[in-house]
Each structure stands twice: as C-alpha cells, then as structure tokens.
Design a protein around this motif. Structure first.
Motif, mmCIF file in Angstrom:
data_model
loop_
_atom_site.group_PDB
_atom_site.id
_atom_site.type_symbol
_atom_site.label_atom_id
_atom_site.label_comp_id
_atom_site.label_asym_id
_atom_site.label_seq_id
_atom_site.Cartn_x
_atom_site.Cartn_y
_atom_site.Cartn_z
ATOM 1 N N GLY A 130 0.799 -1.200 0.000
ATOM 2 C CA GLY A 130 0.000 0.000 0.000
ATOM 3 C C GLY A 130 0.841 1.263 0.000
ATOM 4 N N GLN A 131 0.149 2.368 0.260
ATOM 5 C CA GLN A 131 0.782 3.680 0.229
ATOM 6 C C GLN A 131 0.974 4.193 1.645
ATOM 7 N N ARG A 132 1.909 5.203 1.765
ATOM 8 C CA ARG A 132 2.196 5.804 3.067
ATOM 9 C C ARG A 132 2.717 7.214 2.832
ATOM 10 N N ASP A 133 2.582 8.057 3.836
ATOM 11 C CA ASP A 133 3.148 9.409 3.758
ATOM 12 C C ASP A 133 4.562 9.442 4.316
ATOM 13 N N GLY A 134 4.882 8.534 5.215
ATOM 14 C CA GLY A 134 6.203 8.486 5.829
ATOM 15 C C GLY A 134 6.177 7.539 7.017
ATOM 16 N N TYR A 135 7.306 7.549 7.777
ATOM 17 C CA TYR A 135 7.413 6.700 8.974
ATOM 18 C C TYR A 135 7.705 7.582 10.192
ATOM 19 N N GLY A 136 7.138 7.176 11.372
ATOM 20 C CA GLY A 136 7.472 7.806 12.656
ATOM 21 C C GLY A 136 8.156 6.796 13.549
ATOM 22 N N LEU A 137 9.386 7.133 13.999
ATOM 23 C CA LEU A 137 10.157 6.223 14.865
ATOM 24 C C LEU A 137 10.240 6.827 16.267
ATOM 25 N N VAL A 138 9.831 6.045 17.287
ATOM 26 C CA VAL A 138 9.883 6.495 18.702
ATOM 27 C C VAL A 138 10.689 5.468 19.473
ATOM 28 N N LEU A 139 11.806 5.928 20.114
ATOM 29 C CA LEU A 139 12.681 5.043 20.882
ATOM 30 C C LEU A 139 12.548 5.384 22.366
ATOM 31 N N TYR A 140 12.258 4.356 23.198
ATOM 32 C CA TYR A 140 12.102 4.534 24.648
ATOM 33 C C TYR A 140 13.185 3.740 25.380
ATOM 34 N N HIS A 141 13.573 4.230 26.550
ATOM 35 C CA HIS A 141 14.430 3.454 27.465
ATOM 36 C C HIS A 141 13.498 2.547 28.279
ATOM 37 N N SER A 142 13.716 1.228 28.219
ATOM 38 C CA SER A 142 12.730 0.281 28.769
ATOM 39 C C SER A 142 12.565 0.431 30.280
ATOM 40 N N ASP A 143 13.658 0.586 31.036
ATOM 41 C CA ASP A 143 13.545 0.635 32.506
ATOM 42 C C ASP A 143 12.848 1.903 32.969
ATOM 43 N N SER A 144 13.266 3.053 32.457
ATOM 44 C CA SER A 144 12.722 4.329 32.940
ATOM 45 C C SER A 144 11.513 4.779 32.159
ATOM 46 N N GLN A 145 11.229 4.112 30.989
ATOM 47 C CA GLN A 145 10.138 4.518 30.102
ATOM 48 C C GLN A 145 10.304 5.960 29.620
ATOM 49 N N ALA A 146 11.551 6.432 29.632
ATOM 50 C CA ALA A 146 11.818 7.799 29.158
ATOM 51 C C ALA A 146 11.943 7.798 27.636
ATOM 52 N N LEU A 147 11.398 8.848 27.003
ATOM 53 C CA LEU A 147 11.502 9.001 25.550
ATOM 54 C C LEU A 147 12.942 9.405 25.197
ATOM 55 N N LYS A 205 9.218 1.755 18.478
ATOM 56 C CA LYS A 205 7.925 1.645 17.816
ATOM 57 C C LYS A 205 8.021 2.372 16.471
ATOM 58 N N VAL A 206 7.781 1.588 15.342
ATOM 59 C CA VAL A 206 7.806 2.155 13.993
ATOM 60 C C VAL A 206 6.360 2.267 13.529
ATOM 61 N N SER A 207 5.901 3.477 13.232
ATOM 62 C CA SER A 207 4.524 3.742 12.813
ATOM 63 C C SER A 207 4.512 4.160 11.356
ATOM 64 N N THR A 208 3.669 3.446 10.542
ATOM 65 C CA THR A 208 3.440 3.833 9.152
ATOM 66 C C THR A 208 2.359 4.899 9.150
ATOM 67 N N LEU A 209 2.627 6.071 8.542
ATOM 68 C CA LEU A 209 1.736 7.219 8.619
ATOM 69 C C LEU A 209 1.069 7.457 7.280
ATOM 70 N N THR A 210 -0.249 7.591 7.316
ATOM 71 C CA THR A 210 -1.011 7.957 6.124
ATOM 72 C C THR A 210 -2.125 8.889 6.584
ATOM 73 N N GLY A 211 -1.996 10.149 6.185
ATOM 74 C CA GLY A 211 -3.002 11.098 6.652
ATOM 75 C C GLY A 211 -2.991 11.141 8.172
ATOM 76 N N SER A 212 -4.197 10.967 8.765
ATOM 77 C CA SER A 212 -4.294 10.938 10.227
ATOM 78 C C SER A 212 -4.241 9.526 10.772
ATOM 79 N N SER A 213 -4.057 8.520 9.901
ATOM 80 C CA SER A 213 -4.038 7.132 10.341
ATOM 81 C C SER A 213 -2.604 6.648 10.429
ATOM 82 N N GLN A 214 -2.418 5.632 11.248
ATOM 83 C CA GLN A 214 -1.103 5.029 11.390
ATOM 84 C C GLN A 214 -1.261 3.586 11.787
ATOM 85 N N ALA A 215 -0.185 2.773 11.482
ATOM 86 C CA ALA A 215 -0.115 1.368 11.878
ATOM 87 C C ALA A 215 1.276 1.133 12.434
ATOM 88 N N SER A 216 1.353 0.554 13.611
ATOM 89 C CA SER A 216 2.616 0.491 14.341
ATOM 90 C C SER A 216 3.067 -0.942 14.542
#
Length: 997
Positions: free
Chosen positions: A117-134, A161-172
């Motif tokens: 399918g199609q996508r507008d881009g990707y959003g990558l969010v990396l967290y520290h597992s112990d502290s849950q800090a972004l 967490k890698v999120s596929t972005l399309t408009g206001s929708s995303q799949a992670s």
C-alpha cells in the motif's frame, strides 16, 4: 433535498471500508454505490443494496489510499438522492522489523521491510525500557527502511515503535533490544573482618547485571556467586573463613551479551587465639603456655615469653598452626612472666596475651615474734627471700584476725591494736604471684586487761544477783572475784571461772540488800587490775493489798501487809483509766494503811502498793473499787435522721462505768427498749420506732455495783407524710377537693397550705384531724391554679411536705348576646368577662337551619366579642361561649339570631286560565325562612289573597280570582323578624272562555 448522512469506517482493517447511511424519510426502493480513486473520476468498484439496507462493505482496497465514494438512493417516481464522501484506508504496518546493536554499547540499528500500500512516511519512537523515558522521536521519508540510533547508554534495553503514517491514520510495529554492556574497572578486594571481604569497582553503570564469583583458594571451591543489578559499586562477602585467601571474578551482562571483567585476590583477617594462659608446669621452675585454636586457617604461631612487669622478651618459639601449647623450662623461682601468642596468615597477624604467671617462691628464714611488754602489739621479723613480697598472718586461738601483705625488701612488721591477754600465732610466707611458700610459725602472749563493763544485776530476783562483763576487747585464761556486803564490807564468798565465762549468778542472798562484787582477769601468769560493781537484790512485793469504799466523805481506804527482807519505803499509786491524773503517796517502812479523799464520783480506781529498796521496786497486784456515781444531766430527745429514729443526747456529770438507756411509749410505763452504752458516749440513735409517736426516755448511770437514774425526757418521732395526694376541682363551686391516703405510724393531725400560683399573697392554712383523708378548700378564685401542700404533724414536728397543683373550674361568661347589624351575612357576638381566670375562650356558632356546627373560634382570655362573617342569608344561628381552664370548662347559655333574608328575584306573573294567577320567582340558595305572597285588586286596592309559604317555595297559584281583572302581587322573603320584599308586579287574569266565544 434529503441528506443520507453517509459515513465511512474501516473497523481496524487496512484493505476494506464500511459505508453507512440513513434511510430517507420517504423510504427508498434501492441504493447504488460507486468507489473511485480520489481525483480520478473512474469507478474502481460498484455495488448495490436493496431497500431497508443502510450499510455496504468495499473489500480488496489498497492500504493507505484515499477514495471517493458516491451513494445514490432511488426514491418514488424514479427520483434519486446522491451524496459523495471521501475516505482513506488505514496504512499497513512494516514487516520484519529488527533492532540490533552489532556489538556496540552506544548505538542500535533499526531495519524493516515496507508493508503493502501507500504511506506518507514513517514515525520512529525510541524509549528506554527501565525508565520509560523518551529517547528519540524522528520522522523519515516513506522510502527509508533503516535508521541508526547513536549516543545510547551501554548495557541498556530499548523499545522501538515504527509507525506507518497515512493522513491521520497510522499502523505500528514494536521491537526491543539491548546495547552491549561495558566492563567495570578498578576491581579491588580487601578484608573487612576475619569473616568478610569487601569488593569494590568503578564503571558499574554500563551493564544491566554484574555477576560475581568468589573462590576459596585453599579448597579450590566456589564460595559465593552473586548477580547484582545496574548501579551496584561494592559488595561485602560475609560468613567467610578467617585467615583464608580468596579469588574474585567479575563479569557484566546486558540481555544476551556478556563481557568478562577483571579479577582480584585477598586474605581474610585471621582470628587471634583464645583463652591464652600461662601456668606452672610439672617440673620445677617451668611454665606452660596454652591457648584455644581459633576458627579458620593460619600459617603458624609465633610464641613470645616476656619477663617482669615491663614485659621484656626473653624467648621466641614458632609452632605449627595446629598446635595449642608450648612449655618453657629453666626459669628463675619467684619471678613474673607473661606470654604473647601471634597467629600469622598471609600478610596479616592477630595476637593475644596471657595474664602474668609466677614461678613458685622459697619460704623466708630466721622468723621471730616479740611482745616487748605491750598488751596491744607484737613485733615480727625474718630474713630476706626471693619473691614478690610476703604474706603475714597473726591469729589467736587458730582464728585469723590479722593478715598483711608486704613488698620484698621488708623484713619486720609490728602488729598494733591486738587483744590484751591473748595468745597469738604468727605465720610468714613468701609470695610470688598466685604462689605462696610454706609458712614459718611462732607464738606469744599479750598482757591481759581488766574486765570491761562489769555489772551486777538482780534480774528481778529477790535472792540472787547476776554478774556480767564484756570480754570482746580482751583475752584471758580466766576470772576471779570476791562478793562483799556493801554496808558492813563483810566477806560473803569467792568466785573463780574460766576465760569463756562472761557472767556468774550468786544465789541464796537476802531480799532488798546491797552487795559489792570485785573481779580481776587472768592471762597466763598475768592478772589485770580489779574492777568492782554493786547492786541490790530485788525486794519482795507487799501482800494482802485491799481497797475499801467510804461514802461520807467520798473516798477510798488502802490496806497492805509487809513482806520479808529489807525495805526503804512504801509507794502508793492510785489512778483511774478514765482520768489522766493519778495520786502518788510515799510512806515509811512501818506504815500499813492510807485513805484517799477528793476522788471523782462514779469512777473505778486502781491501787498499786510498791516496795522500794535502793533503785528497785516491787509492786503488789492491783486492787480496784468504784466511787458512787452521779445522775446524768441535760437529757435531750430529738427526732432522728429518719421518721423511725430518735436521737438521745446527754451530759456526763458524775462518771460511771456505763449507761443504760430505757425507752417507753409516753402513754405507757412499760419499757420497750433497753440499750447499754459505755462511758464517754453522750448520744444514741434509737431506730425502728413508730413515726409520729411520743416517747419517754430515762438513763440509768452504773458505776460498778452502784446505779442512779436521770430525769425523764419526752420526745417525738417525725411523722411520715401522707401518700397519694390529689386535688380536683369541685364542679358545683369554686373549690378544690383534696384527698390523700394515711401513711404508716401516728400523728396529731394534718396541716394544709393553699397558695395561689403567681400571687404574692400569703397562703391559706387549714387543719385536719389525724384520721382525716380529705378536705374541701372553698371560696377560691374561679379558673385559678393553686399549689396545695400537706404535712403530717406530731407534737412540734412536721413530716416532709407533699405537694400537688390543681385548678378550680372557670366561671362561665354572662350577658351573652348575638346581634344582627342589618346584614344578611354577618352576626355580632358579645359577652361580659366573668370573674377569675381562664386559659382561653372557645366560641361555637351553630346553624339551626341546617342543624350543624359551622364555626369554632379560640379567643384570648381577655376577649369579649367576635363578628361572624360569610354566613348564609335568612338563616337562624345559635352561639355559645365556653371558658376553658386546663381540662375544666364553663359554658354560657345559648342565644340565637337570624341573618337578614335576601329579596326574591325575577318575580313573574301569568294567568294560565280564567280566575287563576300564577306567581313564580327565584331565590339564591337558602335565602329566606319563608315567603309571604299578597294579592290586591289594582282598581279597588282590595286585599284579595294572602299566603305564607316555606323557604323552598318558588311559585304559587291564586285561584277563584275574577277573570279579566288586573291584580297587583306583593312578594317578600322572611327570616325570623326580618323580611325583604321584591318589587310589586301587576297582571290580568284571562277572560273567561264564555266571553271569548
């Protein structure tokens, strides 16, 4: 037109869309749907739905794509309603997402495969597992499939967490991974105690877990394994073996990564030996050192022998680590030694010291003991011997009393403060530490002292004396004494006793005579100076002592007989237990009687006759006798605390042993109570008597065999109050009827008090007979409340009061009137205020026309009138006024009155036939008691008819009138004396039928 309210949702599916709409108000015959790419205008899918359907699914769509959907509804007459809406499918998540460190401790690389399918881009969010800090939040283009995260913490777990972005929708899609750990540095291992090692290191923050392994190098076994979380920089290993070498290894882990770190070795401190002792060995001049083998390991023991108080080392011996003793030979006698035992383990040592020990000393020689003529000291001397000092013991008769310790260099000692006349044994030994040599012994005597505190006492005996002395401060081999008569100095006897005697009894002596005893102490060949003491034998008591009563004059005579032996004088002591003063008289040895005068009456006296010889007295048995008593004065009888009691009191005037209180009923001479009270008691409470009764009391004073009576006293018990007191109004008079019940006991009568409540006037007092149970109190104010009190009376005394409150019947109102002020709906009531009081008026209005009570009013006690309104016209009413006081009432007579009637309305006349005239009218409700109809011939004015009708009548027919004649009709409504007329009306009777024809 009508909107279909089309809406689109995907329900979480990236390749489908659900179209929903609302059915039109006029209904639809079917629906057609068309789906096309946004902006292309070319349909990709078509669909249709029947009536009553409001949703449709499009499947097989491309994820992340924008579409245009048109929904067309066919309604009546083939008209259509269309609505177009745009929608977008959800994007698909990436595939095969991975996160790896590649062995790096500071970076992670993310990689993935694009989803369909199609996508507008990707959003990558990396967290520290112990502290849950972004840690990182980045957006990247849609064609990128890898990304490197650097600058991360070593040995830490991260979540991506890698999120596929399309408009206001995303799949992670998510993934987890660790960075490689860093190895700690500067590992150190040092002893903390004999059973612990302290490990420390630096750089511990670069690993999730640290693993420590401690090995015992002596046994080559693993002692402790430990896993510690990130941040721990030191650890103390406990419960280890003392004096043992250990090896410590360190490794770091993070997830699946492990890094081996540095290692170190160290020894635990050894334990010092316990219970180190140094004691004498079996061989002469030898000492053996012993100790307890401590827990743990060691290389060897170093044993050092030290001499003297300064602890100068003299010998060193090394022994194996399993040994526990060593012996030193060839040491000097009488010298002090100590031992130091040192445990050696690796670079560490632990020492323990023994207490001092001595070799055994030799005894001194040339011992002597000299008295030097002193009774209190002895001089001891000897020759010098090797050792720490000397132990001296001086003992009389094998019991130690003097022990001394001397330092070496001293060869003589003087004992002071010894017992005179005592044989002493002197012993001297050489002391070295705990050891003492065998003693050298010698004996000698001190000079004796005379006996101390020599006393001569009769001990209460008349034919013997006892001599005693104190021998505690002196010693002797015996005592010798001589007994003499003091006055004549004649020899009586000699006495000799041993040194363990401190008293002797001299028998067969003359009573009441003075003797002297001389005593000296003997010790070996020596005699002390003489000591003397003197005393009397105890005199014999007089016999036959008697005491006789003399009445005139009032006194007592004493008589006695002389006993055997010597007498200096007689002493007479007369006393009474009830008086503090006593009589003391002394008379010569030849007097045998004496009379005492001026004594207290009614008193028991005791006489004792005493014989005096020197300082001693011997008394006879007591003789006793009573003087005659006097009668009591001021006898008083008063009511007691309760109605069943009397309180009797009196004044003692003439002594006596005790008193007898006699109680009798005043009207009778028979005694009903006898109570005995001791002397000194001046009051008595008599209980259990009849309330309200008159009693007689007489008190008899007793003194031994003598009796005398007081004057008679009269008293009353307080009566009991009446019971069940009640008061009620007398209905026929302004009075109160008071009733009560008779209480138990007696009384002379009753006293009643009637007090008007709220009034300052004094109360009315009434009396009633003792058998009365009711009384009527007349001439009271009507409608007034009174407080009625009643007392039972007996003599001058009253019972407790009983009170009750009651009210008289109020007076009825008078001159009641009910007047009509000229109204058809109002009446006015007035009355005169009656005498007395009341709580309020109750005014009742009755309708006599309807036979019912229509109004009740409650008015203030000062009201005198009331106006009734809104009454029914032309009705008869009755009124009654009632005065109310509590539950009592008094009503006036009833008076009646009418309201004015209303005039009849709508009077009409008709002639239904010749000679008949019909009159009819209207009336408002019960507007009148009745109606009066009068008919007049209009031409002549003649009164031709008169009729009285009831209140319900609304018409009347006049018959037998003249045909064709004009008549005038008068109609009035009546109510009692009142009436109201309608306007007169005229009408002609019909012509007769014959004339009409």
């Amino acid at each position: 037109g009508t909107l279909l309210n089309v809406s689109v949702s995907d329900h979480g599916r990236s390749d489908s869309l659900l179209v929903s709409w609302d059915e039109p108000e006029e209904g639809a015959k079917g629906y057609s749907l068309a789906l096309s790419s946004l902006g292309s205008g070319r349909p990709l899918q078509n669909g249709s739905a029947g009536p009553n359907t409001t949703s449709f699914w499009f499947h097989g769509l491309t994820p992340g794509t924008r579409y245009e959907i048109e929904v067309t509804a066919t309604v009546a007459c083939l008209e259509t309603i269309s609505q177009t809406i745009t929608a977008q499918t959800s994007p698909s998540p990436v595939h095969n997402l991975s996160l790896s460190s590649g062995g790096s401790s500071a970076s992670l690389r993310a990689a993935w495969a694009h989803g369909p399918g199609q996508r507008d881009g990707y959003g990558l969010v990396l967290y520290h597992s112990d502290s849950q800090a972004l840690v990182r939040n980045v957006s990247i283009p849609p064609s990128t499939s890898t990304f490197l995260f650097d600058g991360l913490l070593a040995g830490s777990e991260y979540a991506l967490k890698v999120s596929t972005l399309t408009g206001s929708s995303q799949a992670s899609t998510s993934a987890h991974q660790w960075t490689a750990p860093s190895i700690p540095t500067q590992l150190r291992l040092s002893p903390g105690s004999s059973t612990s090692l302290i490990a420390s290191w630096a750089g511990a923050g670069g690993a999730a877990w640290l693993h420590l392994e401690l090995r015992n190098l002596l046994t080559q076994t693993v002692t402790t394994t430990l896993s510690a979380r990130r941040g721990l920089s030191s650890y103390t290993f406990q419960h280890l073996h003392p004096g043992t070498q250990y090896w410590l290894g360190l490794s770091a882990t993070a997830g699946s990564y492990t890094a081996v770190g540095p290692n170190a070795t160290a020894w635990t401190y050894p334990l010092s030996p316990g219970n180190v002792t140094l004691s004498s060995a079996e061989e002469q001049s030898s000492l053996q050192a012993r100790w307890s083998i401590p827990v743990g390991h060691r290389d060897f023991y170093l044993v050092t022998l030290r001499e003297g108080e300064d602890g100068v080392p003299t010998r060193n011996i090394s022994v194996g680590g399993d040994n526990g003793h060593v012996t030193f030979h060839g040491l000097s006698p009488g010298k002090q030694y100590s031992v130091q035992v040192t445990v050696v383990a690796g670079p560490y040592q632990a020492s323990a010291f023994s207490t001092a020990a001595w070799t055994e000393p030799l005894a001194p020689s040339g011992v002597s003991l000299s008295s030097q003529g002193s009774p209190h000291s002895l001089l001891a001397s000897w020759e010098e011997a090797m050792g720490e000092g000397y132990l001296l013991a001086l003992s009389p008769a094998e019991y130690p009393v003097k022990n001394s310790s001397l330092l070496k260099g001293v060869t003589s000692f003087t004992y002071e403060g010894l017992y005179p006349g005592t044989l002493y044994t002197f012993e001297v030994s050489t002391v070295a530490g705990p050891y003492t040599s065998s003693p050298q012994c010698i004996s000698n005597w001190t000079y004796p002292l005379p006996p101390e505190q020599l006393t001569l006492s009769n001990g209460g005996h008349s034919t013997s004396l006892q001599a005693s002395w104190r021998a505690a401060s002196s010693g002797s081999t015996g005592y010798t004494g001589t007994l003499l008569e003091t006055k004549s100095q004649e020899w009586v006897r000699n006495v000799t006793v041993g040194n363990d005697w401190t008293n002797v009894t001299l028998e067969d002596l003359i009573p009441g005579r003075q003797y002297t005893l001389e005593v000296a102490a003997v010790a070996g060949p020596y005699r002390s100076p003489v000591r003397s003491a003197t005393d009397w034998t105890y005199p014999l008591a007089p016999a036959g002592v008697t005491l006789a009563n003399t009445r005139r004059p009032l006194g007592l005579s004493a008589f006695w007989d002389k006993a055997a032996g010597d007498v200096d004088q007689f002493h007479l002591q007369l006393y009474s237990k009830s008086h503090a003063a006593q009589r003391n008289i002394s008379v010569g040895p030849n007097t045998h009687n004496f009379t005492f005068l001026g004594l207290s009456p009614g008193t028991q006296y005791f006489l004792k006759v005493t014989v005096l010889s020197g300082p001693y007295r011997s008394s006879s048995h007591f003789a006793t006798e009573w003087t005659y008593p006097l009668s009591l004065a001021n006898v008083s009888v008063q009511p007691g605390r309760r109605p069943q009691e009397l309180h009797v009191s009196w004044v003692e005037s003439g002594g006596g042993r005790d008193h007898l209180v006699q109680l009798s009923v005043a009207e009778s001479l028979s005694i009903i109570r006898n109570v005995s009270v001791p002397r000194g008691v001046t009051q008595l409470d008599l209980e259990g008597l009849v309330p309200g009764s008159r009693y007689r009391v007489e008190i008899i004073s007793q003194a031994g065999p003598h009796r005398i009576s007081s004057q008679t006293a009269i008293g009353y018990t307080v009566p009991l109050p009446p019971r069940s007191l009640s008061a009620s109004p007398v209905s026929t008079a302004w009075a109160l009827a008071v009733h009560w019940e008779t209480a138990p006991g007696q009384r002379d009568g009753y006293l009643l008090s009637v007090l008007e409540e709220g009034s300052s006037a004094p109360p009315r007092n009434l009396e009633a007979g003792k058998d009365s149970t009711n009384v009527t109190v007349p001439q009271l104010e009507p409608g007034t409340c009174y407080l009625v009190g009643i007392w039972a009376v007996a003599g001058p005394y009253r019972s407790l009061p009983k009170n009750v409150t009651s009210c008289t019947v109020p007076a009825a109102p008078t001159n009641l009137s009910l007047m009509n002020p000229g109204s058809s709906s109002e009446l006015y009531t007035s009355w005169n205020k009656p005498p007395g009081r009341r709580d309020h008026y109750r005014v009742t209005l009755y309708s006599l026309s309807t036979q019912s009570r229509i109004q009740v009013q409650t008015l203030s006690p000062d009201a005198q009138n009331i106006t009734w309104t809104h009454l029914e016209a032309g009705s008869r009413f009755a009124v009654q006024v009632t005065a109310v006081k509590g539950s009592s009432e008094a009503s006036s007579v009833n008076v009646t009155q009418w309201t004015h009637p209303l005039a009849p309305a709508n009077l009409t006349l008709g002639s239904p036939s010749a000679s008949v005239l019909l009159a009819s009218w209207a009336a408002a409700g019960r507007g009148a008691e009745g109606f009066v109809v009068d008919v007049y011939d209009t031409a002549s004015g003649t009164h031709v008819g008169h009729t009285v009708l009831g209140g319900n009548a609304r018409s009347h027919i006049f018959r037998s009138l003249s045909p064709g004649t004009l008549y005038s009709v008068a109609l009035r409504a009546t109510a009692g004396p009142f009436h109201a007329s309608a306007p007169n009306l005229t009408h002609c009777t019909r012509e007769s039928d014959a004339l009409l024809q």
